[in-house]
Write an enzyme that holds these catalytic residues in place. Structure first.
Site, PDB file in Angstrom:
ATOM      1  N   ARG B 253      22.703 -19.996 -17.875  1.00 16.62           N
ATOM      2  CA  ARG B 253      23.028 -19.069 -16.806  1.00 16.62           C
ATOM      3  C   ARG B 253      22.832 -19.810 -15.485  1.00 16.62           C
ATOM      4  O   ARG B 253      21.927 -20.639 -15.362  1.00 16.62           O
ATOM      5  CB  ARG B 253      22.107 -17.830 -16.826  1.00 16.62           C
ATOM      6  CG  ARG B 253      22.434 -16.842 -17.945  1.00 16.62           C
ATOM      7  CD  ARG B 253      23.735 -16.106 -17.688  1.00 16.62           C
ATOM      8  NE  ARG B 253      24.057 -15.162 -18.739  1.00 16.62           N
ATOM      9  CZ  ARG B 253      24.792 -15.442 -19.817  1.00 16.62           C
ATOM     10  NH1 ARG B 253      25.278 -16.660 -19.989  1.00 16.62           N
ATOM     11  NH2 ARG B 253      25.041 -14.510 -20.722  1.00 16.62           N
ATOM     12  N   GLU B 282      28.798 -16.072  -9.521  1.00 14.08           N
ATOM     13  CA  GLU B 282      30.173 -16.149 -10.013  1.00 14.08           C
ATOM     14  C   GLU B 282      31.002 -14.970  -9.484  1.00 14.08           C
ATOM     15  O   GLU B 282      30.468 -13.875  -9.311  1.00 14.08           O
ATOM     16  CB  GLU B 282      30.162 -16.121 -11.542  1.00 14.08           C
ATOM     17  CG  GLU B 282      29.461 -17.321 -12.121  1.00 14.08           C
ATOM     18  CD  GLU B 282      29.165 -17.196 -13.598  1.00 14.08           C
ATOM     19  OE1 GLU B 282      29.729 -16.320 -14.267  1.00 14.08           O
ATOM     20  OE2 GLU B 282      28.348 -18.006 -14.086  1.00 14.08           O
ATOM     21  N   HIS B 300      32.951 -20.160 -16.492  1.00 10.65           N
ATOM     22  CA  HIS B 300      32.191 -19.331 -17.438  1.00 10.65           C
ATOM     23  C   HIS B 300      33.060 -18.805 -18.584  1.00 10.65           C
ATOM     24  O   HIS B 300      33.122 -17.602 -18.814  1.00 10.65           O
ATOM     25  CB  HIS B 300      31.515 -18.165 -16.699  1.00 10.65           C
ATOM     26  CG  HIS B 300      30.356 -17.594 -17.484  1.00 10.65           C
ATOM     27  ND1 HIS B 300      29.397 -16.784 -16.928  1.00 10.65           N
ATOM     28  CD2 HIS B 300      30.006 -17.724 -18.784  1.00 10.65           C
ATOM     29  CE1 HIS B 300      28.515 -16.440 -17.857  1.00 10.65           C
ATOM     30  NE2 HIS B 300      28.866 -17.000 -18.990  1.00 10.65           N
TER      31      HIS B 300
END
Lengths: 329, 336
Positions: B253, B282, B300
């Site tokens: 993460r 993000e 991601h």
């Protein structure tokens, strides 16, 4: 087995080699140039406006040629150097050397096997991941700012996909070992079946292509393997198939490859080599199911240094009358 | 809640009762991306179809009938939510991470939790390796070089760095970390790791703190989950310990790394490179990174392959069916 020559060898013949004329065919690696310059009388072919002008000036004094995959030692050059005793190539590939002519004239030839095996195998896997997982495409997507307006699409899983290797030599075996760690079933084709290998063997590249998702070319370039990947193999690989080439551009029928990709008859391609380097199949530039590398298979600092050391050690051994470390002939 | 007399209190199997109500906090993208319908063996309660705001919806009779919650990584399952849904006995998440679920509260209430299990770990491990090789061997950078015509115009690209022989530290040796380790071994890397505690069945050298790991490695691959301990665990100090040639890869993460510090070190040349699938905010990526050739960026999507998503859909349905048939969950989150 890796052959690691001692650096800066201090044999008593060291100083007497200063006068030996060594011709380097093109720029390849500054460290190699420096090492050669320290030991021999180094001539750089590219310092001259033409090959002819160089030969007029120095042909007689050249006893060794150091070539690479861009410029090697063809028959014309070999014939023009009456004092030539040894060709040491800064590569493992020998396709740019006229081995036949060297053999006829008793000229020794050395290359740089083993030290670059790992790097080339690593690039082959990098290309597989790059094509299937679109690593380069994802990077471009983020850099362009497109991520702010939407997500990237789906990619294809690499682990577990069947990998077919054309040529199970040092590099092919190293690729197999790495792909196995990703759970990829391995098959191969070769001049003949290898006795102590557990991978499935197919007698032809086309047969191999019919039975794998990812086909990787890792064999040496010879008369038999020229265009070993043509229309038949590409059709067998098909719209879900991926071609990886870390051999030589001449292994693949490039116009057929480009057409197959543009028409969607082939799923993707990862290329480190091309028929006409440094021209690299421009038609493929807009495609996101290809990865295009500028012949970097062995281009790491570590490996280039090891290759250079091996070239120098082979030359020193030759001129000191000692056995060559990695002779081809 | 009905119970069949023959099962002494245990709920009847799926085929002998009305479809169990499952609160669906958000339509799972994995199903919609693959165009796969949700199974009709369950009655999915969809808050977004109600005119009520979520809070009010949870108080409604409809919601209070829920026996399970299906969530993704985006929608939190809080203690408050669980308090208002006393019928819930199972939480299923489509994500690999658990930071959006109050797992402690679930334990207290005897609620089972199921996650993505092994559905993603191969794909995530593959991307971690892909990013590491890309940074070291400058794959994306040299692909860009070729596509803009520089190979024929300007000559050879810069040399990369060999992967074989590199000391790689895995931060978090869970399902994904172990797969990364196995892959990197085949490339001749020397693998070591840091984890909450040493794993007894593993032969890789263990380092009890991540700074010590970084001091002894050429690259770090972040594979752990995000929680209070791991938040900003990769500090400036850790990255400096990795060295000027050091590479960090993050498929965990974004907030596990102090992103601001990492960016500064990359820009200043104090850190060799980075391969990142995740970021602190993000889809925003620090502008400075976009100008660097020694970073490889991914939006991601480590789990977004056809195969992983399909496996995940099967797993979600499998978990729900197993639970409501009184069978063991396929991917239970266990106490560690």
């Amino acid at each position: 087995m890796h052959v690691r020559p001692p650096k800066n060898s201090q044999s008593k013949d060291f100083l007497q080699m200063e006068g030996i004329g060594v011709l380097m065919t093109c720029p390849m690696f500054p460290y190699l140039e420096q090492e050669l310059e320290q030991r021999f009388h180094l001539h750089r072919l590219w310092d001259f406006p033409s090959r002819r002008r160089f030969l007029e000036a120095h042909a007689g004094s050249i006893r060794a040629v150091v070539g690479d995959t861009k410029v090697g030692a063809d028959a014309e050059l070999i014939d023009a150097l009456p004092g030539l005793e040894i060709v040491a190539t800064f590569s493992v590939g020998l396709d740019k050397i006229d081995l036949g002519r060297c053999g006829e004239k008793g000229i020794r030839v050395t290359n740089t096997p083993d030290v670059l095996t790992d790097d080339v195998a690593d690039i082959a896997i990098a290309l597989m991941l790059g094509v299937l997982r679109k690593v380069c495409g994802c990077d471009a997507f983020v850099r362009s700012g497109k991520w702010k307006s939407g997500d990237f699409g789906l990619t294809a899983k690499f682990s577990g996909k069947s990998v077919g290797i054309v040529g199970l030599g040092r590099i092919g075996s190293a690729i197999a070992k790495r792909a196995e760690a990703f759970g990829c079933p391995i098959s191969y084709c070769s001049r003949s079946e290898k006795p102590h290998v557990s991978y499935k063997y197919y007698p032809t590249a086309a047969e191999l292509a019919r039975h794998c998702r990812i086909l990787v070319v890792a064999c040496a370039l010879t008369e038999e393997t020229r265009r070993i990947v043509g229309r038949e193999v590409l059709d067998a690989l098909g719209p879900e198939g991926v071609l990886i080439n870390v051999g030589r551009g001449a292994h693949v029928d490039e116009p057929e490859l480009v057409a197959a990709l543009l028409e969607g008859r082939l799923g993707g391609a990862g290329l480190d080599v091309y028929e006409n380097e440094p021209e690299a199949a421009e038609e493929l530039f807009p495609m996101d199911n290809v990865v295009l590398l500028p012949h970097v298979g062995s281009d790491t600092v570590e490996t280039s240094t090891a290759m250079a050391d091996l070239v120098v050690a082979n030359l020193e051994a030759h001129f000191a009358g000692k056995p060559l470390l990695t002779p081809v002939i | 809640m009905t119970s069949h007399p023959q099962n002494d209190g245990a709920p009847p199997p799926l085929d002998r009762r009305p479809p169990p109500p499952v609160l669906l906090l958000r339509h799972p993208t994995q199903f919609s991306v693959l165009d796969r319908p949700l199974p009709d063996t369950f009655r999915f309660l969809k808050p977004w179809k109600s005119p009520l705001p979520l809070g009010d919806f949870l108080s409604s009779a409809d919601a209070r009938a829920a026996e399970a919650i299906l969530t993704s990584g985006m929608t939190p399952v809080t203690a408050e939510m669980l308090r208002r849904l006393p019928g819930v006995r199972l939480v299923v998440t489509t994500s690999a991470g658990l930071e959006h679920i109050d797992v402690a509260e679930c334990r207290r209430r005897g609620i089972a939790v199921a996650d993505a299990g092994d559905a993603y770990s191969e794909d995530v491990a593959d991307l971690a390796v892909g990013l590491l090789i890309d940074v070291l061997r400058k794959v994306s950078a040299s692909d860009r070089y070729v596509r803009r015509g520089s190979w024929s115009g300007e000559g050879e690209f810069a040399l990369g760095s060999k992967l074989g022989g590199k000391r790689v530290g895995i931060v978090g040796l869970g399902r994904t970390g172990l797969k990364v380790a196995k892959r990197l071994e085949a490339f001749g890397c020397a693998v070591s790791y840091n984890s909450r505690k040493a794993k007894p069945y593993v032969s890789y050298p263990f380092h009890s703190n991540v700074c010590e790991l970084a001091t002894n490695c050429d690259a770090l691959v972040i594979c752990c989950g995000l929680n209070e301990e791991t938040h900003h665990m990769i500090t400036r100090e850790v990255l400096l310990a990795l060295g000027k040639e050091g590479v960090v890869v993050n498929i965990g993460r974004g907030s596990i790394i102090d992103e601001k510090e990492m960016v500064q070190l990359l820009v200043q040349g104090e850190l060799g490179g980075a391969g990142l699938d995740v970021f602190e905010n993000e889809p925003n990526v620090p502008e400075e990174l976009l100008a660097l050739d020694n970073v490889v960026l991914s939006p991601h999507r480590a789990v977004f392959t056809q195969e992983s998503l399909s496996d995940l859909c099967d797993l979600v349905i499998g978990n729900l069916e197993a639970f409501f048939s009184n069978k063991p969950l396929l991917s239970p989150v266990l106490d560690e």
